[in-house]
Design a protein around this motif. Structure first.
Motif, PDB file in Angstrom:
ATOM      1  N   ARG A 349       0.841  -1.193   0.000  1.00  0.00           N
ATOM      2  CA  ARG A 349       0.000   0.000   0.000  1.00  0.00           C
ATOM      3  C   ARG A 349       0.879   1.247   0.000  1.00  0.00           C
ATOM      4  NH1 ARG A 349      -5.278  -1.161   0.875  1.00  0.00           N
ATOM      5  NH2 ARG A 349      -5.808  -3.166   1.818  1.00  0.00           N
ATOM      6  N   LYS A 352      -0.339   7.451   2.658  1.00  0.00           N
ATOM      7  CA  LYS A 352      -1.527   8.262   2.382  1.00  0.00           C
ATOM      8  C   LYS A 352      -1.212   9.538   1.618  1.00  0.00           C
ATOM      9  CE  LYS A 352      -3.877   6.704   6.590  1.00  0.00           C
ATOM     10  NZ  LYS A 352      -4.388   7.134   7.923  1.00  0.00           N
ATOM     11  N   THR A 353      -0.117  10.186   1.957  1.00  0.00           N
ATOM     12  CA  THR A 353       0.195  11.464   1.324  1.00  0.00           C
ATOM     13  C   THR A 353       1.514  11.374   0.565  1.00  0.00           C
ATOM     14  OG1 THR A 353       1.482  12.394   3.145  1.00  0.00           O
ATOM     15  CG2 THR A 353      -0.929  12.613   3.257  1.00  0.00           C
ATOM     16  N   GLN A 546      -0.585   4.013   5.842  1.00  0.00           N
ATOM     17  CA  GLN A 546      -1.038   3.359   4.622  1.00  0.00           C
ATOM     18  C   GLN A 546      -2.294   4.019   4.075  1.00  0.00           C
ATOM     19  OE1 GLN A 546      -1.663  -0.797   5.195  1.00  0.00           O
ATOM     20  NE2 GLN A 546       0.481  -1.270   5.557  1.00  0.00           N
ATOM     21  N   ASP A 547      -2.340   4.082   2.748  1.00  0.00           N
ATOM     22  CA  ASP A 547      -3.559   4.487   2.069  1.00  0.00           C
ATOM     23  C   ASP A 547      -4.383   3.227   1.859  1.00  0.00           C
ATOM     24  OD1 ASP A 547      -5.581   5.353   0.484  1.00  0.00           O
ATOM     25  OD2 ASP A 547      -4.314   6.214  -1.091  1.00  0.00           O
ATOM     26  N   LYS A 548      -5.469   3.079   2.602  1.00  0.00           N
ATOM     27  CA  LYS A 548      -6.257   1.847   2.562  1.00  0.00           C
ATOM     28  C   LYS A 548      -7.408   1.920   1.561  1.00  0.00           C
ATOM     29  CE  LYS A 548      -5.121   0.919   7.390  1.00  0.00           C
ATOM     30  NZ  LYS A 548      -4.031   0.003   7.081  1.00  0.00           N
ATOM     31  N   GLN A 549      -7.447   2.964   0.796  1.00  0.00           N
ATOM     32  CA  GLN A 549      -8.538   3.092  -0.171  1.00  0.00           C
ATOM     33  C   GLN A 549      -8.210   2.329  -1.442  1.00  0.00           C
ATOM     34  OE1 GLN A 549      -9.287   7.253  -0.713  1.00  0.00           O
ATOM     35  NE2 GLN A 549     -10.015   7.554   1.382  1.00  0.00           N
TER      36      GLN A 549
END
Length: 549
Positions: A349, A352-353, A546-549
């Motif tokens: 993953r 997030k940014t 982590q970006d979980k999308q």
């Protein structure tokens, strides 16, 4: 006169059998073929105007005291040995049913040092390809349907596929084993098996219509790594003339007796394994059932790999290639554009940014971070991390070998497999690790693949497969890959030429500009600092970012 007919006539006369034809019937209704080898007579079968010989032993069974010993000469046999059925695969652990690589062989045994031959009926000094299967040096076998050599033999090649010892039975180093060996080394038994198989090919392939002076070794993944080992070892010199290398790596490997490159020695790895398993010594390990030993070693985290022992593998692969001491043979080398995808066993993953991502990359790559981020930007999401993983292992290694052969003034050809089709695209499995295999073998039917493999269902699948077979076979025959009606394939050269297999073969220059140079610089820095190289770094993303999308 047909080579098989000549052999049968001579042998039948010598044995006073009174034979007058090349064929007879065997229980499954196929015609039989006889060939004389150094071990004795073989009876294969005729299929589609090919002679097919399966389960041919090339060395003595490595059991008992021969477990963890170099392969020993094969005792001959009396009479005619049946070669109509595959032999056992080498002992290996089970693979999770959910894995796309779950394709267990029908049977396995320590008595597994066998090979298969597919040969045209009229073969006469035909080019020879010797296939070395992949599977992390842990799983696989020469009987898997994907590796059926029919399409090669129908196009004029004598095709050989071999088994070699896997897991701890094939790649364990240990101080006791080194002390008892003639050269003071241990490990690399699977590599010694491969060399023994190539010696068998040298001594016997003419009987099948093959040219022992025109042998190409070919492998994928761990098989490609094996081909790279064979290029590096002096013990294989003269046993092959060309190499086809599909997704290899040039990472650092353990030294036999000394810790190096931030890794324990191979002997220490063996000692640690025995400690985890509660095994007192080599005698105790030899008394264990081979399947139990393999399963327990796998659960304990044993990772089979080559050992830099100063003899069979005299030095790190990168050092050998740097000094130009590898085999001076033409190579065709490449990798897949998206080696690692989530269903292939690696789910990564993205932070997030972009700021978090940039900080993570900078913490490892330092002043190289900007170039890494240019090639693998945050906007690509997890694909950036996945592709960086494949590129640092397989892309850099493939180009490094192409470049190294060029520096020896030896022809080298680089490719990228980037073909996709609907069933693979639906599962985000475009050009994943090993996905080129059905195409390079021409075996595209569902029954040739593991149960969870995305079966090719695209408009261009057969055309791409035929083109790959033509390139592969022409390279084996002449050292120059060509395919009528398709892109000319130029040597890698200073311009970094390559062919990309998409919906058709496309010639290009400098695939993914900057990628090779980035990872070459990084590998050299890690090497100079005494750290391991050639494996992914900066890809472990903390859960909280982590970006979980």
């Amino acid at each position: 006169m047909n080579r098989f007919r000549l052999i049968v006539g001579v042998v039948c006369a010598a044995l006073l059998m009174g034979c007058t034809t090349t064929t007879s019937k065997i229980p499954n209704g196929q015609a039989a073929r006889l060939v004389s080898t150094t071990g004795g007579m073989l009876r294969g079968v005729t299929q589609a105007q090919l002679g097919v010989f399966r389960g041919i032993p090339y060395a003595a069974p490595p059991v008992g005291e021969l477990r963890w010993a170099a392969p020993q000469p094969l005792p001959g046999w009396e009479g005619v040995r049946d070669a109509s059925a595959f032999g056992a695969a080498c002992i290996q652990p089970p693979v999770p049913a959910s894995s796309i690589y779950n394709d267990p062989p029908p049977s396995s045994s320590e008595d597994c040092l066998n090979l298969n031959v597919w040969a045209p009926d009229d073969a006469e000094k035909a080019p020879v390809i010797v296939w070395i299967h992949g599977g992390s040096l842990r799983i696989g076998g020469n009987s898997l349907p994907m590796y059926d050599g029919t399409n090669y033999a129908q196009r004029g090649v004598v095709f050989v596929s071999l088994n070699y010892r896997l897991g701890p039975l094939g790649w364990l180093a240990h101080e006791e084993l080194s002390a008892k060996s003639d050269d003071g080394t241990s490990g690399n038994y699977g590599l010694l098996d491969q060399i023994a198989a190539l010696q068998w090919v040298r001594d016997n392939i003419a009987a099948f219509g093959g040219d022992a002076s025109n042998v190409t070794i070919m492998g994928e993944s761990a098989g490609a790594l094996s081909v790279t080992y064979l290029m590096a070892t002096p013990k294989a010199r003269g046993l092959f003339d060309k190499a086809i290398i599909q997704s290899t790596n040039l990472r650092s490997f353990p030294e036999l007796a000394e810790a190096a490159n931030a890794m324990p020695s191979a002997e220490q790895i063996g000692a640690d394994l025995f400690s985890k398993l509660g095994v007192a010594d080599i005698d105790a390990a030899r008394s264990m059932a081979p399947q139990e030993l393999t399963n327990l070693a796998t659960l304990a985290g044993f990772a089979p790999q080559g050992t830099i022992d100063g003899a069979l593998l005299p030095d790190q692969l990168l050092d050998i290639f740097d000094r130009g001491e590898q085999a001076r043979v033409p190579v065709m080398v490449g990798y897949n554009a998206h080696e690692y995808r989530p269903e292939g066993g690696l789910a990564l993953r993205m932070p997030k940014t972009s700021t978090q991502y940039e900080a993570l990359v900078a913490s490892v790559y330092g002043d190289l971070a900007s170039e890494f981020l240019r090639i693998y930007p945050h906007a690509q999401g997890a694909d950036a991390l996945l592709d960086a993983t494949g590129d640092i292992i397989f892309g850099w290694s493939g180009e490094r070998i192409a470049q190294s052969q060029r520096e020896l003034d030896v022809p080298s050809y680089f490719y990228v497999f980037d073909h996709c089709y609907p069933s693979a695209r639906a599962r985000d499995l475009c050009a994943f690790h090993a996905s080129e295999l059905p195409f390079s073998f021409g075996n595209l039917a569902a029954e040739a693949m593991p149960a969870r493999w995305p079966v090719p269902d695209g408009e261009h699948d057969r055309a791409i497969s035929d083109a790959m077979l033509d390139y592969w076979i022409s390279f084996a025959a002449s050292g120059r890959p060509t395919a009528q009606g398709h892109a000319p394939w130029k040597p890698y050269g200073p311009a970094e030429h390559y062919v990309r297999f998409a919906d058709r073969p496309i010639a290009g220059r400098d695939f993914k500009p900057g990628m090779f140079e980035l990872f070459e610089t990084f590998a050299q820095r890690e090497r100079a600092a005494g750290r391991s190289w050639g494996m992914p770094v900066a890809l472990s993303v903390p859960a909280e970012i982590q970006d979980k999308q």
